[in-house]
Design a protein around this motif. Structure first.
Motif, mmCIF file in Angstrom:
data_model
loop_
_atom_site.group_PDB
_atom_site.id
_atom_site.type_symbol
_atom_site.label_atom_id
_atom_site.label_comp_id
_atom_site.label_asym_id
_atom_site.label_seq_id
_atom_site.Cartn_x
_atom_site.Cartn_y
_atom_site.Cartn_z
ATOM 1 N N SER A 1 16.113 13.873 -0.432
ATOM 2 C CA SER A 1 15.138 13.091 0.324
ATOM 3 C C SER A 1 14.456 13.917 1.412
ATOM 4 O O SER A 1 13.248 13.799 1.625
ATOM 5 N N VAL A 2 15.221 14.774 2.096
ATOM 6 C CA VAL A 2 14.618 15.563 3.171
ATOM 7 C C VAL A 2 13.640 16.592 2.604
ATOM 8 O O VAL A 2 12.598 16.883 3.216
ATOM 9 N N PHE A 3 13.925 17.111 1.421
ATOM 10 C CA PHE A 3 12.973 18.025 0.789
ATOM 11 C C PHE A 3 11.732 17.269 0.310
ATOM 12 O O PHE A 3 10.612 17.793 0.376
ATOM 13 N N ALA A 4 11.935 16.041 -0.165
ATOM 14 C CA ALA A 4 10.790 15.219 -0.571
ATOM 15 C C ALA A 4 9.902 14.927 0.639
ATOM 16 O O ALA A 4 8.670 15.012 0.557
ATOM 17 N N PHE A 5 10.536 14.613 1.760
ATOM 18 C CA PHE A 5 9.789 14.301 2.981
ATOM 19 C C PHE A 5 9.014 15.514 3.486
ATOM 20 O O PHE A 5 7.805 15.433 3.752
ATOM 21 N N THR A 6 9.690 16.644 3.620
ATOM 22 C CA THR A 6 9.018 17.831 4.154
ATOM 23 C C THR A 6 7.982 18.381 3.175
ATOM 24 O O THR A 6 6.948 18.908 3.595
ATOM 25 N N GLY A 7 8.255 18.238 1.882
ATOM 26 C CA GLY A 7 7.263 18.653 0.895
ATOM 27 C C GLY A 7 6.018 17.790 0.972
ATOM 28 O O GLY A 7 4.886 18.286 0.885
ATOM 29 N N PHE A 8 6.221 16.498 1.155
ATOM 30 C CA PHE A 8 5.101 15.567 1.298
ATOM 31 C C PHE A 8 4.283 15.903 2.545
ATOM 32 O O PHE A 8 3.048 15.935 2.502
ATOM 33 N N MET A 9 4.969 16.173 3.646
ATOM 34 C CA MET A 9 4.272 16.510 4.887
ATOM 35 C C MET A 9 3.479 17.809 4.733
ATOM 36 O O MET A 9 2.359 17.934 5.239
ATOM 37 N N GLY A 10 4.061 18.769 4.036
ATOM 38 C CA GLY A 10 3.351 20.017 3.791
ATOM 39 C C GLY A 10 2.097 19.795 2.964
ATOM 40 O O GLY A 10 1.042 20.375 3.243
ATOM 41 N N TYR A 11 2.208 18.919 1.967
ATOM 42 C CA TYR A 11 1.055 18.634 1.109
ATOM 43 C C TYR A 11 -0.072 17.979 1.906
ATOM 44 O O TYR A 11 -1.252 18.279 1.691
ATOM 45 N N THR A 12 0.282 17.083 2.837
ATOM 46 C CA THR A 12 -0.750 16.439 3.662
ATOM 47 C C THR A 12 -1.406 17.444 4.605
ATOM 48 O O THR A 12 -2.543 17.238 5.046
ATOM 49 N N LEU A 13 -0.692 18.516 4.914
ATOM 50 C CA LEU A 13 -1.238 19.546 5.800
ATOM 51 C C LEU A 13 -2.251 20.439 5.083
ATOM 52 O O LEU A 13 -3.148 21.009 5.720
ATOM 53 N N GLY A 14 -2.122 20.531 3.760
ATOM 54 C CA GLY A 14 -2.984 21.408 2.975
ATOM 55 C C GLY A 14 -4.474 21.210 3.209
ATOM 56 O O GLY A 14 -5.199 22.179 3.483
ATOM 57 N N PRO A 15 -4.990 19.975 3.110
ATOM 58 C CA PRO A 15 -6.428 19.757 3.328
ATOM 59 C C PRO A 15 -6.893 20.164 4.729
ATOM 60 O O PRO A 15 -8.027 20.616 4.904
ATOM 61 N N ILE A 16 -6.027 20.007 5.721
ATOM 62 C CA ILE A 16 -6.376 20.423 7.085
ATOM 63 C C ILE A 16 -6.519 21.939 7.141
ATOM 64 O O ILE A 16 -7.471 22.477 7.728
ATOM 65 N N LEU A 17 -5.577 22.632 6.514
ATOM 66 C CA LEU A 17 -5.646 24.091 6.478
ATOM 67 C C LEU A 17 -6.891 24.560 5.723
ATOM 68 O O LEU A 17 -7.545 25.522 6.136
ATOM 69 N N SER A 18 -7.208 23.877 4.641
ATOM 70 C CA SER A 18 -8.403 24.234 3.863
ATOM 71 C C SER A 18 -9.657 24.141 4.720
ATOM 72 O O SER A 18 -10.551 24.995 4.636
ATOM 73 N N ILE B 1 8.192 20.806 15.080
ATOM 74 C CA ILE B 1 7.447 22.001 14.679
ATOM 75 C C ILE B 1 6.130 21.622 14.008
ATOM 76 O O ILE B 1 5.077 22.214 14.291
ATOM 77 N N PHE B 2 6.172 20.635 13.131
ATOM 78 C CA PHE B 2 4.975 20.204 12.402
ATOM 79 C C PHE B 2 3.889 19.739 13.370
ATOM 80 O O PHE B 2 2.734 20.180 13.295
ATOM 81 N N ASN B 3 4.258 18.852 14.277
ATOM 82 C CA ASN B 3 3.279 18.317 15.228
ATOM 83 C C ASN B 3 2.814 19.374 16.224
ATOM 84 O O ASN B 3 1.646 19.372 16.638
ATOM 85 N N LEU B 4 3.700 20.263 16.597
ATOM 86 C CA LEU B 4 3.321 21.364 17.481
ATOM 87 C C LEU B 4 2.273 22.242 16.805
ATOM 88 O O LEU B 4 1.245 22.588 17.409
ATOM 89 N N PHE B 5 2.501 22.576 15.548
ATOM 90 C CA PHE B 5 1.569 23.434 14.813
ATOM 91 C C PHE B 5 0.204 22.769 14.639
ATOM 92 O O PHE B 5 -0.837 23.385 14.900
ATOM 93 N N VAL B 6 0.196 21.518 14.205
ATOM 94 C CA VAL B 6 -1.067 20.818 13.948
ATOM 95 C C VAL B 6 -1.917 20.735 15.210
ATOM 96 O O VAL B 6 -3.137 20.965 15.184
ATOM 97 N N ASN B 7 -1.287 20.437 16.328
ATOM 98 C CA ASN B 7 -2.047 20.273 17.565
ATOM 99 C C ASN B 7 -2.428 21.607 18.197
ATOM 100 O O ASN B 7 -3.485 21.712 18.825
ATOM 101 N N LEU B 8 -1.606 22.622 18.015
ATOM 102 C CA LEU B 8 -2.011 23.964 18.441
ATOM 103 C C LEU B 8 -3.203 24.434 17.615
ATOM 104 O O LEU B 8 -4.128 25.065 18.147
ATOM 105 N N LEU B 9 -3.183 24.107 16.338
ATOM 106 C CA LEU B 9 -4.290 24.481 15.458
ATOM 107 C C LEU B 9 -5.592 23.842 15.929
ATOM 108 O O LEU B 9 -6.643 24.498 15.970
ATOM 109 N N GLN B 10 -5.521 22.576 16.304
ATOM 110 C CA GLN B 10 -6.720 21.896 16.783
ATOM 111 C C GLN B 10 -7.210 22.503 18.098
ATOM 112 O O GLN B 10 -8.410 22.733 18.283
ATOM 113 N N LEU B 11 -6.282 22.781 18.997
ATOM 114 C CA LEU B 11 -6.663 23.377 20.280
ATOM 115 C C LEU B 11 -7.289 24.754 20.094
ATOM 116 O O LEU B 11 -8.334 25.062 20.683
ATOM 117 N N LEU B 12 -6.671 25.572 19.273
ATOM 118 C CA LEU B 12 -7.191 26.918 19.040
ATOM 119 C C LEU B 12 -8.537 26.869 18.327
ATOM 120 O O LEU B 12 -9.422 27.692 18.593
#
Length: 223
Positions: free
Chosen positions: A80-97, A205-216
């Motif tokens: 379940s934890v791998f499913a959760f973190t994998g899902f979160m990573g997938y949602t991050l993909g479009p933002i990175l793109s 870590i996830f939320n820290l990265f996403v918001n640092l990305l927006q700030l930068l």
């Protein structure tokens, strides 16, 4: 009297060993889930996955969080934890793109990643070496998070970019505080389940990265 002292000493040693085991398992699982999350994010970028609908994302995130919590004491909790973190990573993909298509986008992403790693390692090392108890921060952090969520909703609904930027800065500070708090909880026995400890640190870590990305991105003139 001697027997009682030996019993107390044995109990203390057992507690220390148990804490070290939780720490070791947490950091091992966290490393693996971060790598897996990075892989699913990369897959989403390569396949040019579209942004996920906010409702689907919320249902998926909270549903998998709930499932992980329910299964935390079984082997299925690892699945379940791998499913959760994998899902979160997938949602991050479009933002990175989105960022990677911008001028200096790759540099912005790498800088945010390096800053996130540096902050996490520095704060974790501080807690582990100082052994300070940061449990007192729990209430302040929770209230701050509620304020940040409400402010973020306001920034989105009323389209206020400056407020959105302020919220991102606030979340960076809050997640830094949560890294101290969550690491301290593991160290001092407040969190004894390594699966849930992993989830907590992963979200920090996830939320820290996403918001640092927006700030930068904004400070770099990309937005």
């Amino acid at each position: 009297m001697i027997a009682r002292n030996e019993t107390v000493l044995s109990g203390a040693q057992s507690s220390v060993l148990s804490t070290h085991k939780v720490l070791r398992n947490t950091y091992m699982l966290l490393s693996m889930t971060l790598l897996f999350s990075g892989a699913t994010a990369a897959y989403a970028v390569v396949t040019n996955a579209p942004p996920m609908h906010w409702l689907v994302m919320l249902v998926g995130m909270f549903g998998l969080l709930f499932l992980t919590s329910r299964l935390r004491n079984s082997a299925w909790g690892l699945v379940s934890v791998f499913a959760f973190t994998g899902f979160m990573g997938y949602t991050l993909g479009p933002i990175l793109s989105l960022y990677l298509k911008l001028p200096n986008g790759a540099e912005t992403v790498m800088t945010a990643m390096a800053a996130t790693g540096g902050i996490f390692l520095a704060l974790s090392a501080y807690v582990l070496t100082s052994r300070k108890d940061f449990s007192f921060m729990g209430g302040f952090l929770f209230v701050g998070l509620i304020v940040a969520v409400l402010a973020g909703l306001g920034a989105t609904l009323f389209n206020i970019p400056s407020l959105s930027l302020g919220v991102s800065a606030m979340i960076v500070l809050l997640m830094s505080g949560y890294i101290l708090y969550d690491t301290s909880a593991i160290l001092h026995g407040g969190e004894t389940n390594y699966i849930m400890a992993t989830v907590s640190l992963y979200l920090d870590i996830f939320n820290l990265f996403v918001n640092l990305l927006q700030l930068l991105g904004v400070l770099g003139g990309d937005d």
